[in-house]
Design a protein around this motif. Sequence first.
Motif, PDB file in Angstrom:
ATOM      1  N   ILE A  55     -20.653  -0.609   1.662  1.00 40.02           N
ATOM      2  CA  ILE A  55     -21.119   0.032   0.571  1.00 40.02           C
ATOM      3  C   ILE A  55     -20.589   1.305   0.020  1.00 40.02           C
ATOM      4  O   ILE A  55     -20.571   1.675  -1.093  1.00 40.02           O
ATOM      5  CB  ILE A  55     -22.662  -0.258   0.597  1.00 40.02           C
ATOM      6  N   GLU A  56     -20.612   2.071   1.105  1.00 39.29           N
ATOM      7  CA  GLU A  56     -20.244   3.441   1.059  1.00 39.29           C
ATOM      8  C   GLU A  56     -18.803   3.592   0.569  1.00 39.29           C
ATOM      9  O   GLU A  56     -18.338   4.415  -0.362  1.00 39.29           O
ATOM     10  CB  GLU A  56     -20.403   4.359   2.505  1.00 39.29           C
ATOM     11  N   ARG A  57     -18.017   2.457   0.987  1.00 39.22           N
ATOM     12  CA  ARG A  57     -16.784   2.718   0.545  1.00 39.22           C
ATOM     13  C   ARG A  57     -16.591   2.364  -0.951  1.00 39.22           C
ATOM     14  O   ARG A  57     -15.581   2.961  -1.616  1.00 39.22           O
ATOM     15  CB  ARG A  57     -15.797   1.517   1.291  1.00 39.22           C
ATOM     16  N   ILE A  58     -17.440   1.499  -1.225  1.00 41.03           N
ATOM     17  CA  ILE A  58     -17.390   1.135  -3.013  1.00 41.03           C
ATOM     18  C   ILE A  58     -17.820   2.443  -3.730  1.00 41.03           C
ATOM     19  O   ILE A  58     -17.122   2.768  -4.686  1.00 41.03           O
ATOM     20  CB  ILE A  58     -18.443  -0.167  -3.198  1.00 41.03           C
ATOM     21  N   GLU A  63     -16.073   6.965  -7.210  1.00 43.12           N
ATOM     22  CA  GLU A  63     -15.965   8.370  -7.353  1.00 43.12           C
ATOM     23  C   GLU A  63     -14.506   8.649  -7.404  1.00 43.12           C
ATOM     24  O   GLU A  63     -14.083   9.488  -8.478  1.00 43.12           O
ATOM     25  CB  GLU A  63     -16.374   9.214  -5.926  1.00 43.12           C
ATOM     26  N   THR A  64     -13.688   8.084  -6.519  1.00 43.49           N
ATOM     27  CA  THR A  64     -12.219   8.359  -7.006  1.00 43.49           C
ATOM     28  C   THR A  64     -11.593   8.123  -8.007  1.00 43.49           C
ATOM     29  O   THR A  64     -10.619   8.915  -8.958  1.00 43.49           O
ATOM     30  CB  THR A  64     -11.258   7.558  -5.648  1.00 43.49           C
ATOM     31  N   MET A  65     -12.073   6.757  -8.748  1.00 39.12           N
ATOM     32  CA  MET A  65     -11.466   6.264  -9.907  1.00 39.12           C
ATOM     33  C   MET A  65     -12.117   6.728 -11.047  1.00 39.12           C
ATOM     34  O   MET A  65     -11.919   6.348 -12.071  1.00 39.12           O
ATOM     35  CB  MET A  65     -11.309   4.753  -9.693  1.00 39.12           C
ATOM     36  N   GLN A  66     -13.483   7.336 -10.772  1.00 40.71           N
ATOM     37  CA  GLN A  66     -14.190   7.801 -12.017  1.00 40.71           C
ATOM     38  C   GLN A  66     -14.594   6.788 -12.825  1.00 40.71           C
ATOM     39  O   GLN A  66     -14.185   6.734 -13.998  1.00 40.71           O
ATOM     40  CB  GLN A  66     -13.528   8.984 -12.614  1.00 40.71           C
ATOM     41  N   LEU A 119      -9.643  -7.872  -4.963  1.00 41.92           N
ATOM     42  CA  LEU A 119      -9.865  -6.381  -5.521  1.00 41.92           C
ATOM     43  C   LEU A 119      -8.923  -5.665  -5.136  1.00 41.92           C
ATOM     44  O   LEU A 119      -8.161  -4.648  -5.886  1.00 41.92           O
ATOM     45  CB  LEU A 119     -11.214  -5.744  -4.939  1.00 41.92           C
ATOM     46  N   ALA A 120      -8.082  -5.662  -3.847  1.00 43.22           N
ATOM     47  CA  ALA A 120      -7.115  -5.000  -3.242  1.00 43.22           C
ATOM     48  C   ALA A 120      -5.975  -5.247  -4.172  1.00 43.22           C
ATOM     49  O   ALA A 120      -5.031  -4.204  -4.607  1.00 43.22           O
ATOM     50  CB  ALA A 120      -6.998  -5.223  -1.869  1.00 43.22           C
ATOM     51  N   ALA A 121      -5.575  -6.315  -4.507  1.00 46.95           N
ATOM     52  CA  ALA A 121      -4.572  -6.852  -5.244  1.00 46.95           C
ATOM     53  C   ALA A 121      -4.621  -6.229  -6.768  1.00 46.95           C
ATOM     54  O   ALA A 121      -3.553  -5.576  -7.455  1.00 46.95           O
ATOM     55  CB  ALA A 121      -4.342  -8.260  -5.692  1.00 46.95           C
ATOM     56  N   LEU A 122      -5.686  -6.203  -7.390  1.00 47.50           N
ATOM     57  CA  LEU A 122      -6.075  -5.663  -8.748  1.00 47.50           C
ATOM     58  C   LEU A 122      -5.684  -4.020  -8.606  1.00 47.50           C
ATOM     59  O   LEU A 122      -5.237  -3.213  -9.546  1.00 47.50           O
ATOM     60  CB  LEU A 122      -7.421  -5.754  -9.092  1.00 47.50           C
ATOM     61  N   ALA A 123      -6.335  -3.390  -7.541  1.00 47.18           N
ATOM     62  CA  ALA A 123      -6.134  -1.965  -7.179  1.00 47.18           C
ATOM     63  C   ALA A 123      -4.819  -1.511  -7.386  1.00 47.18           C
ATOM     64  O   ALA A 123      -4.309  -0.363  -7.730  1.00 47.18           O
ATOM     65  CB  ALA A 123      -7.098  -1.322  -6.207  1.00 47.18           C
ATOM     66  N   GLU A 130      -5.547   4.930  -2.911  1.00 46.49           N
ATOM     67  CA  GLU A 130      -6.949   5.220  -2.325  1.00 46.49           C
ATOM     68  C   GLU A 130      -8.090   4.177  -2.281  1.00 46.49           C
ATOM     69  O   GLU A 130      -8.492   3.571  -1.048  1.00 46.49           O
ATOM     70  CB  GLU A 130      -7.694   6.629  -2.726  1.00 46.49           C
ATOM     71  N   ALA A 131      -7.883   3.449  -3.307  1.00 42.91           N
ATOM     72  CA  ALA A 131      -8.871   2.173  -3.463  1.00 42.91           C
ATOM     73  C   ALA A 131      -8.230   1.043  -2.723  1.00 42.91           C
ATOM     74  O   ALA A 131      -9.169   0.455  -2.321  1.00 42.91           O
ATOM     75  CB  ALA A 131      -8.957   2.189  -4.846  1.00 42.91           C
ATOM     76  N   VAL A 132      -6.964   0.925  -2.710  1.00 45.18           N
ATOM     77  CA  VAL A 132      -6.197  -0.147  -1.986  1.00 45.18           C
ATOM     78  C   VAL A 132      -6.737   0.056  -0.569  1.00 45.18           C
ATOM     79  O   VAL A 132      -6.940  -0.920   0.079  1.00 45.18           O
ATOM     80  CB  VAL A 132      -4.764  -0.148  -2.182  1.00 45.18           C
ATOM     81  N   LYS A 133      -6.369   1.055   0.217  1.00 45.91           N
ATOM     82  CA  LYS A 133      -6.723   1.502   1.414  1.00 45.91           C
ATOM     83  C   LYS A 133      -7.984   1.172   1.816  1.00 45.91           C
ATOM     84  O   LYS A 133      -8.249   0.624   2.796  1.00 45.91           O
ATOM     85  CB  LYS A 133      -6.516   3.066   1.710  1.00 45.91           C
TER      86      LYS A 133
END
Length: 209
Positions: A55-58, A63-66, A119-123, A130-133
């Motif tokens: 949940i923290e990663r989400i 935050e990263t992607m605003q 989600l990883a593929a979309l990112a 950063e989101a992919v990671k």
Amino acid sequence: MSVKTLHDLFVHDLSDIYSAEKQLSKALPKMARAATDPMLAQAFTDHLAETHGQIERIDQIVETMQIKLKRIKCAAMEGLVEEGKEVIEEVEEGLVRDAALIGAAQKVEHYEIASYGTLAALAKHLDQPEAVKLLLETLQEEKSTDDKLSKMAEQGGGNAAAAAGKGDADTAKASADSKKSMEAATGKKSGDAASTKKSGDSVPSKKTA
Ligand code: FE
Ligand code: FE
Ligand code: FE
């Protein structure tokens, strides 16, 4: 809500899995309490801690992607959690319930694995390394949990019976007895399997009892 672009779809799917993780964080403690094998209960408790981290990663991705998450409820997780509740209410405590709990938990993990993979593929498409990671880190945790549950299901019986002591003694004994009977029946009657079904009283263990 209108989803028109891959970016919209990413936000939609991230909001969905956020809801899924939140629902799961409420269900996991109940699953841990319902488990008979302490190792299974521990696996659920460990995954609860991981779920909080996920949940923290989400939150970090937001935050990263605003971006701003949508208020949606993951209907799939609602159903999977509901099935988990049915397991707790309807399946007799002990080995059988543990097996059912593992099955219910693996359905959850598979849903998450599919969701984080997408989600990883979309990112990646959206060029958000950063989101992919972060998404791949979570994906790996879900896969490891699924593997761990598979292994517990395979070794299950022995662990649960040994750990549960009194509670499971009957179940374990019944299972051992029926296995013995089956071996005896199939061993002695390997030539005429058809007659085994007809003559139920030919099981040797019954005569010695
Ligand atoms: Fe998760
Ligand atoms: Fe969903
Ligand atoms: Fe999970």
